[in-house]
Design an enzyme around this catalytic site. Sequence first.
Site, PDB file in Angstrom:
ATOM      1  N   SER A  45       0.931  -1.119   0.030  1.00  0.00           N
ATOM      2  CA  SER A  45       0.127  -0.051  -0.211  1.00  0.00           C
ATOM      3  C   SER A  45       1.031   1.308  -0.152  1.00  0.00           C
ATOM      4  O   SER A  45       0.553   2.255  -0.687  1.00  0.00           O
ATOM      5  CB  SER A  45      -1.156  -0.096   1.345  1.00  0.00           C
ATOM      6  N   GLY A 236      -2.679   3.879  -3.674  1.00  0.00           N
ATOM      7  CA  GLY A 236      -3.175   4.527  -4.196  1.00  0.00           C
ATOM      8  C   GLY A 236      -4.779   4.974  -4.259  1.00  0.00           C
ATOM      9  O   GLY A 236      -5.602   4.425  -3.302  1.00  0.00           O
ATOM     10  N   CYS A 261      -9.096  -2.271   3.754  1.00  0.00           N
ATOM     11  CA  CYS A 261      -8.188  -0.748   2.872  1.00  0.00           C
ATOM     12  C   CYS A 261      -8.978  -0.629   1.230  1.00  0.00           C
ATOM     13  O   CYS A 261     -10.296   0.256   1.166  1.00  0.00           O
ATOM     14  CB  CYS A 261      -6.817  -1.200   2.985  1.00  0.00           C
ATOM     15  N   LEU A 262      -8.219  -0.852   0.571  1.00  0.00           N
ATOM     16  CA  LEU A 262      -8.577  -0.576  -0.925  1.00  0.00           C
ATOM     17  C   LEU A 262      -9.843  -1.214  -0.840  1.00  0.00           C
ATOM     18  O   LEU A 262     -10.350  -0.607  -2.092  1.00  0.00           O
ATOM     19  CB  LEU A 262      -6.981  -0.833  -2.015  1.00  0.00           C
ATOM     20  N   GLN A 265     -12.858   0.221  -0.255  1.00  0.00           N
ATOM     21  CA  GLN A 265     -12.999   1.450  -1.301  1.00  0.00           C
ATOM     22  C   GLN A 265     -13.397   0.660  -2.303  1.00  0.00           C
ATOM     23  O   GLN A 265     -14.783   1.496  -3.072  1.00  0.00           O
ATOM     24  CB  GLN A 265     -11.275   2.260  -1.673  1.00  0.00           C
ATOM     25  N   GLY A 305      -4.579   6.487   2.100  1.00  0.00           N
ATOM     26  CA  GLY A 305      -4.593   8.717   1.966  1.00  0.00           C
ATOM     27  C   GLY A 305      -6.051   9.015   1.687  1.00  0.00           C
ATOM     28  O   GLY A 305      -6.319   9.882   1.140  1.00  0.00           O
ATOM     29  N   HIS A 345      -6.839  -1.798   8.860  1.00  0.00           N
ATOM     30  CA  HIS A 345      -6.296  -3.609   8.668  1.00  0.00           C
ATOM     31  C   HIS A 345      -6.438  -3.940   9.885  1.00  0.00           C
ATOM     32  O   HIS A 345      -5.462  -4.152  10.966  1.00  0.00           O
ATOM     33  CB  HIS A 345      -4.785  -3.599   9.203  1.00  0.00           C
ATOM     34  N   GLU A 347      -6.211  -7.083   9.988  1.00  0.00           N
ATOM     35  CA  GLU A 347      -4.658  -8.651   9.951  1.00  0.00           C
ATOM     36  C   GLU A 347      -3.602  -7.776  11.221  1.00  0.00           C
ATOM     37  O   GLU A 347      -2.616  -8.874  10.960  1.00  0.00           O
ATOM     38  CB  GLU A 347      -4.298  -8.738   8.515  1.00  0.00           C
TER      39      GLU A 347
END
Length: 370
Positions: A45, A236, A261-262, A265, A305, A345, A347
Amino acid sequence: MKALIGLEDGTVMTARSFTGPGEAVGEIVFNTSMSGYQEVLTDPSYTGQLVTMTYPLIGNYGVNNEDMESAGVHPRAFLIREYQDWPSNYRATGNLADFLKQYGVLGVEGLDTRMLTRKIRTTGAMKALITTTDMDPASVVRRARNWAGLVGRDMVERVACAASYRWEGEGPVTGSGFPQGPGRFKVIAYDFGIKYNQLRLLTRKGCRVLVVPATTSAEEVLALRPDGVFLSNGPGDPAGVRGVVGNVGKLLGKVPIFGICLGHQMLGLAYGGTTYKLKFGHRGGNQPVKDLLTGKVEITSQNHGFCVDPKSLPSSVEVTHINLNDGSLEGMRHREWPAFSVQYHPEYAPGPHDAEYLFDRFIQLMEQAS
């Protein structure tokens, strides 16, 4: 060896390279973890970023083979207050400087990381250039400003696997089918920049995990008849990632889904929501999150971010977790379909274990669907 650090706001700082000559350009960010620097460095990440550690002494326990969270190092540079070249830890197999050199990553020390962190908090994450070869401050700042940045770019394609692999025991094994073994549930894990500890925990919870490339079609996934689909972390801007959101949308309602996380999203975009860039992001192992379903507060590991805008989500999606520092969305679930996700996260690696229960929640969803 002297190094210059130029920020897009015109700030120039001096430092010393402890990895030899080099140059790196990227988005400069900070991480507030007091330990776990090897896991930070090997987290995909951080692709495209220059990572500053707020804890002042780094390198004191060395590096080892067990704390790798991927097969490589992903930040473009590592910035610290003071480097310790002589590690003291029974698990250490090498030092940090040699580790960074092995992967071609620039490491610098001797800068005021407290001042830099305060500047990033005030101004926001910025474009930056670190160099041992260009000693012209105006040139360094200009070149930092000219970097394209992360917004709108597909960084996942740089870190996702090119072919499927199985997770067996403690490592990856080449192959296109689910691992054999006692695990009850077959799980497809989309690799957007996956961390190894996510795969370790899924395996320990009774899953047989097949990791697939980020652009694997929904039809290919469903043809394998998985019990669940896991959407990993990654680097990103989620809006810049190509060939993912449509496939996630096609999986909704057909199989239990858990995103981190991503991956969280991507679920938000698949629901029809939007994402936005945070001022300076959340990165560290001490981020407070409130579970709105239980009222409990978790201390979590985070690295992101960008964030899902809760106002953009349809009424069929419920917010389940919020960040207690800024109120941003940290978790959500679909009211009708078996799909949920968190921005942080669970994990850990590094960080607290407060949120590991979310993997058990994923297991429960698959049990209910079976």
